[in-house]
Design an enzyme around this catalytic site. Structure first.
Site, mmCIF file in Angstrom:
data_model
loop_
_atom_site.group_PDB
_atom_site.id
_atom_site.type_symbol
_atom_site.label_atom_id
_atom_site.label_comp_id
_atom_site.label_asym_id
_atom_site.label_seq_id
_atom_site.Cartn_x
_atom_site.Cartn_y
_atom_site.Cartn_z
ATOM 1 N N HIS A 108 0.821 -1.214 0.000
ATOM 2 C CA HIS A 108 0.000 0.000 0.000
ATOM 3 C C HIS A 108 0.852 1.259 0.000
ATOM 4 C CE1 HIS A 108 -3.857 1.874 0.215
ATOM 5 N NE2 HIS A 108 -4.466 0.806 0.724
ATOM 6 N N ASP A 146 -2.632 2.360 -4.168
ATOM 7 C CA ASP A 146 -3.827 2.181 -3.357
ATOM 8 C C ASP A 146 -4.699 1.047 -3.892
ATOM 9 O OD1 ASP A 146 -3.146 4.346 -1.673
ATOM 10 O OD2 ASP A 146 -3.913 5.764 -3.158
#
Length: 442
Positions: free
Chosen positions: A415, A419
């Site tokens: 992450h 995203d």
């Protein structure tokens, strides 16, 4: 004189063990000729001479050196080459090389089999290239050893050990003499067992269960320790998240069957995993942020697509790398994956075979797993887990149930690099290509 250095093969390599000098100190070698063999945590590598000249050794078999360290020198005229000031040559041209424990050129699998069968590999005649010992040589020696009793007056050198045994003993604070009082060749496994026994002998019994149950404690192999370290580093350094996506595989299965009908006998038929690797490679071109690594405050996007594929081997896992996977046709990809998997399992994966992946695919479907959570292979920011092909019920337009083959893709990503939405779009790109596989043939 030119220095002979320990090469750095991949970003995670930090050190190597000298296995064998292939050119004696004082002998000549040509530029590009292999002069010694080193062992990393993954494979054995031959180091080549950088220039023509006379070789001088600076380190011996069994020694562990950091990447970039000097192991020797080469240069000068015959008979006139001398190491830099203060360095003494390891031996003269006429002296026979006798590495610690009689270490001789042998394949990794041959050494493993020799340890299992109790064969002294230092006395085995090799039938491979340049006398390299292969597995068949060890098995033949074992058969001969078991069928003929040793002569009563035969005396073997006491307390001899392989180079790996000496190295392991030093690291564990032991000596070869601490391992066993007899005169059989001592292996690394013997040293590990001796260390285990010494450790358990000094422990209190408080770690046993209240029922006084016994336990077995097995030292980790070098490969297992490396995997453990890398996986813990992966989990602690990356912000990992996993999503699952179901893929309808009816058309891909049908296309694979159709392709196999056109191939000649002996041709490699692409597997379903090859279709998935092909779809993944093309998706990485469309979604370059998944083909990247995190370096401090920067996201480093690779221009080339090198897909690693996890291959299970004895006591561990190796990730051979399909280079420029996006440029390979489906059949070329199938050939490459077969060759790489075979090399990984036989321990013959070359210098470039297991480093430099930009993304990884791990398939546990062959083990009957529906879906799982793969752990990132550092420094990749993405890894794709592949589940088993299974049948599910689908509904036709007229409301009738039908059986349809599906599988689950499990995408783990970092992450820090991207995203959820771009990660989902990458997974969907793979799914769309597998559900319309004609795209994989162009």
């Amino acid at each position: 004189m030119a220095e002979i250095l320990v090469p750095k093969i991949g970003m995670t390599m930090t050190e190597a063990t000298i296995v064998e000098w292939l050119v004696a100190s004082g002998d000549s070698a040509a530029a590009g000729q292999s002069v010694l063999t080193i062992e990393t945590d993954k494979t054995e590598i031959e180091v080549e001479a950088p220039v023509d000249g006379i070789v001088r050794h600076g380190a011996q078999a069994g020694e562990v050196l950091s990447c970039g360290a000097v192991v020797g020198w080469i240069g000068g005229e015959s008979g006139g080459a001398t190491p830099p000031s203060g360095v003494v040559a390891a031996r003269t041209p006429s002296a026979a090389a006798t590495p610690i424990g009689g270490r001789r050129p042998a394949s990794p699998n041959a050494r493993r089999v020799a340890d299992e069968l109790g064969v002294d590999i230092s006395v085995v005649d090799g039938s491979g290239p340049r006398g390299r010992i292969v597995t068949a040589d060890v098995k033949n020696a074992a058969a001969t050893q078991h069928s003929a009793a040793p002569a009563q007056d035969e005396v073997r050198p006491a307390q001899r050990g392989t180079a790996a045994a000496h190295f392991t003993a030093r690291r564990l604070g032991l000596t070869i003499a601490d391992v066993r009082p007899d005169d059989r060749l001592i292996t690394r496994r013997d040293v590990e067992l001796a260390a285990q026994q010494r450790f358990e002998g000094s422990r209190e019994n408080s770690d046993l269960t209240t029922n006084d149950a016994t336990v077995e404690r097995h030292p980790m192999s070098t490969m297992r320790r490396t995997i453990a370290s890398r996986m813990m580093r992966s989990l602690t350094e990356a912000a990992q998240l996993t999503l699952n996506m179901t893929v309808r595989m009816k058309r891909t299965v049908a296309l694979r069957d159709e392709i196999s009908g056109y191939l000649s006998a002996g041709d490699v038929v692409p597997s379903l995993n090859d279709f998935i690797l092909r779809a993944t490679a093309l998706a990485l071109v469309d979604h370059p942020t998944m083909n990247a690594r995190v370096d401090g405050d920067h996201i480093v996007v690779a221009n080339d697509v090198h897909v690693g594929m996890a291959v299970a081997v004895e006591d561990g896992l190796i990730v051979p790398v399909v280079r420029h996977a996006d440029r390979l046709s489906l059949t070329q990809l199938a050939d490459a994956t077969r060759q790489l998997a075979s090399s990984a399992r036989s321990g013959t994966l070359g210098r470039d075979g297991s480093v430099g992946s930009t993304f990884t695919v791990s398939n546990l479907g062959v083990e009957g797993i529906d879906d799982f959570t793969p752990i990132l292979n550092p420094p990749n920011v993405g890894i794709l887990g592949v589940g088993r092909l299974r049948d599910e019920v689908a509904w036709s337009d007229d409301g009738q149930p039908r059986r349809e083959p599906v599988l689950t893709l499990s995408l783990t990503w970092d992450h820090r690099a991207l995203d959820g939405v771009p990660a989902a779009r990458f997974a969907r790109s793979i799914r769309d290509r597998l559900e319309s596989p004609i795209q994989l043939l162009v």
